[in-house]
Motif scaffolding. Structure first.
Motif, PDB file in Angstrom:
ATOM      1  N   CYS A  32      -2.688  -6.507  -4.082  1.00  0.00           N
ATOM      2  CA  CYS A  32      -3.287  -5.472  -4.916  1.00  0.00           C
ATOM      3  C   CYS A  32      -4.683  -5.875  -5.357  1.00  0.00           C
ATOM      4  O   CYS A  32      -5.034  -7.060  -5.387  1.00  0.00           O
ATOM      5  CB  CYS A  32      -2.417  -5.186  -6.139  1.00  0.00           C
ATOM      6  N   VAL A  51      -5.041  -0.345  -6.716  1.00  0.00           N
ATOM      7  CA  VAL A  51      -4.915  -0.191  -5.266  1.00  0.00           C
ATOM      8  C   VAL A  51      -3.933  -1.234  -4.739  1.00  0.00           C
ATOM      9  O   VAL A  51      -4.023  -2.412  -5.092  1.00  0.00           O
ATOM     10  CB  VAL A  51      -6.286  -0.356  -4.573  1.00  0.00           C
ATOM     11  N   ALA A  53      -1.689  -2.800  -1.216  1.00  0.00           N
ATOM     12  CA  ALA A  53      -1.487  -2.903   0.235  1.00  0.00           C
ATOM     13  C   ALA A  53      -0.059  -3.375   0.468  1.00  0.00           C
ATOM     14  O   ALA A  53       0.507  -4.090  -0.353  1.00  0.00           O
ATOM     15  CB  ALA A  53      -2.478  -3.876   0.858  1.00  0.00           C
ATOM     16  N   LYS A  58      -1.717   2.164   5.307  1.00  0.00           N
ATOM     17  CA  LYS A  58      -3.019   1.675   4.868  1.00  0.00           C
ATOM     18  C   LYS A  58      -2.966   1.489   3.362  1.00  0.00           C
ATOM     19  O   LYS A  58      -1.919   1.679   2.737  1.00  0.00           O
ATOM     20  CB  LYS A  58      -4.129   2.646   5.260  1.00  0.00           C
ATOM     21  N   HIS A  59      -4.066   1.099   2.759  1.00  0.00           N
ATOM     22  CA  HIS A  59      -4.067   0.836   1.326  1.00  0.00           C
ATOM     23  C   HIS A  59      -3.658   2.088   0.555  1.00  0.00           C
ATOM     24  O   HIS A  59      -3.980   3.214   0.940  1.00  0.00           O
ATOM     25  CB  HIS A  59      -5.446   0.345   0.873  1.00  0.00           C
TER      26      HIS A  59
END
Length: 384
Positions: A32, A51, A53, A58-59
């Motif tokens: 993250c 955010v 991953a 994808k992210h």
């Protein structure tokens, strides 16, 4: 990794984390990157971004979680332990594909990383976090009431004992301090020459002639152009042994190595390589996958990995997206620059090197200091 900054009207904290299934040399199961900006007086959240991953292909940006964080009191531990983490867990759970490995663990881990981010930011901002002592009883069942913490411990061992003793990677300190010596970092040896490669300018062609006269006439250039005929051993390489080290009769792609020229320094060698004149006879070439299909130019052996019923899965999917991706590279380019050093030992035809020398293996001394960043390709080439 964390960083914080303070302005007269804003406190900003940035933090990133990675959680792997094992301690070293492993990809993250969830990672993250998070940022929060708060008012230094009221600790009201002015802006936030979370955010992750490892959640989707994808992210994944947790927009709902960031939305409820904005405007909230960042020092309110009950809000963080309750609504914020619950929203994060629900948002992550809804974003996971149906075939995700360890879905509950990923959800719990993502919420835990957010909680750890909050605790780290409280420390940076001087907020008394309370360490999550007031987590509600009805907290979402698959989230964690406290951060996930892992540590590696070792039982006391004697100084000379090996088993059970924690040791850092042998090259760890050298890598982190910049003391690691790669091939390009090595000092020149006496009489060292630099080699530049003569590359094909055609995609598919027959080699009619090679004229090195202009190159060999340059000052500082070794009076010999090395071609396929100068290789005493096998001119084939790679795992399948189906590609020439130096093209002997035909080139099969733009940039195919045809010859090599040596000079006193790297720049002179490169200019000499560019001065080598090659006469070609162009042959039919395929430049795209569409042309390959049209001409039925296929690989004879096809490797397939099948899992489940693909057609049924497409038919049952709510949305099906189609498209195409084109990649011009023939093979993967490794992260590290490719370099090698060949040192003749001056006795019994021995060399400090490897490759197509055409001499017994016991007369070749291979020294490979580092293979990192090669994704296995460097190991395989060594074996070749």
């Amino acid at each position: 990794m964390s960083s914080s900054s303070a302005a007269s009207d804003t406190l900003v904290f940035v933090h990133s984390q990675k959680q792997s299934m094992r301690k070293a040399n492993d990809s993250a199961i969830v990672s993250c990157g998070m940022r929060v900006s708060v008012d230094p007086t009221t600790y009201k959240v002015l802006d936030a971004c979370f955010v992750f991953a490892g959640i989707a292909q994808k992210h994944f940006v947790a927009q709902e979680t960031a939305a409820i964080a904005c405007g909230s009191d960042w020092s309110d531990s009950r809000f963080v332990n309750g609504m914020l983490l619950e929203t994060c867990a629900q948002e992550i759970a809804s974003a996971l594909p149906n075939n995700t490995d360890r879905p509950k663990y990923r959800v719990a881990l993502a919420a835990s990383l957010l909680y750890q981010f909050w605790m780290a930011s409280c420390k940076a901002f001087g907020i008394d976090s309370g360490f999550g002592s007031d987590v509600p009883d009805d907290y979402l069942e698959y989230t964690l009431p406290k951060p996930m913490i892992s540590e590696q411990t070792f039982a006391p061992v004697e100084e000379k004992a090996i088993i059970g003793k924690g040791e850092p990677h042998l090259s760890a300190l050298k890598h982190t301090t910049g003391e690691a010596v790669y091939t390009d970092d090595m000092p020149p040896v006496h009489g060292e020459l630099f080699v530049a490669l003569v590359l094909s300018t055609r995609s598919h062609a027959r080699i009619l002639s090679i004229d090195p006269s202009k190159a060999l006439a340059m000052d500082g250039v070794h009076p010999k152009l090395f071609t396929a005929s100068d290789i005493p051993g096998s001119n084939l390489w790679n795992i399948w042994r189906d590609e020439e080290v130096l093209a002997s009769k035909e080139v099969h792609f733009h940039g195919h190595i045809i010859a090599a020229v040596a000079a006193k320094d790297r720049d002179v060698a490169r200019r000499a390589a560019d001065a080598v004149e090659i006469e070609y006879e162009d042959l039919p070439a395929i430049y795209s996958i569409d042309q390959a299909i049209e001409q039925e130019s296929f690989f004879e052996e096809v490797s397939e990995i099948e899992c489940g019923d693909v057609e049924a899965a497409f038919a049952d999917a709510d949305f099906v997206f189609g498209g195409e991706v084109r990649c011009g590279a023939q093979e993967h380019l490794y992260m590290e620059p490719q370099a090698f050093l060949i040192v003749p030992k001056g006795e019994d035809n021995e060399y400090d090197v490897f490759k197509t020398l055409g001499i017994p293996e016991n007369r070749v001394y291979c020294r490979t200091k580092r293979l990192g960043g090669g994704f296995g390709g460097k190991d395989l080439n060594q074996l070749a």
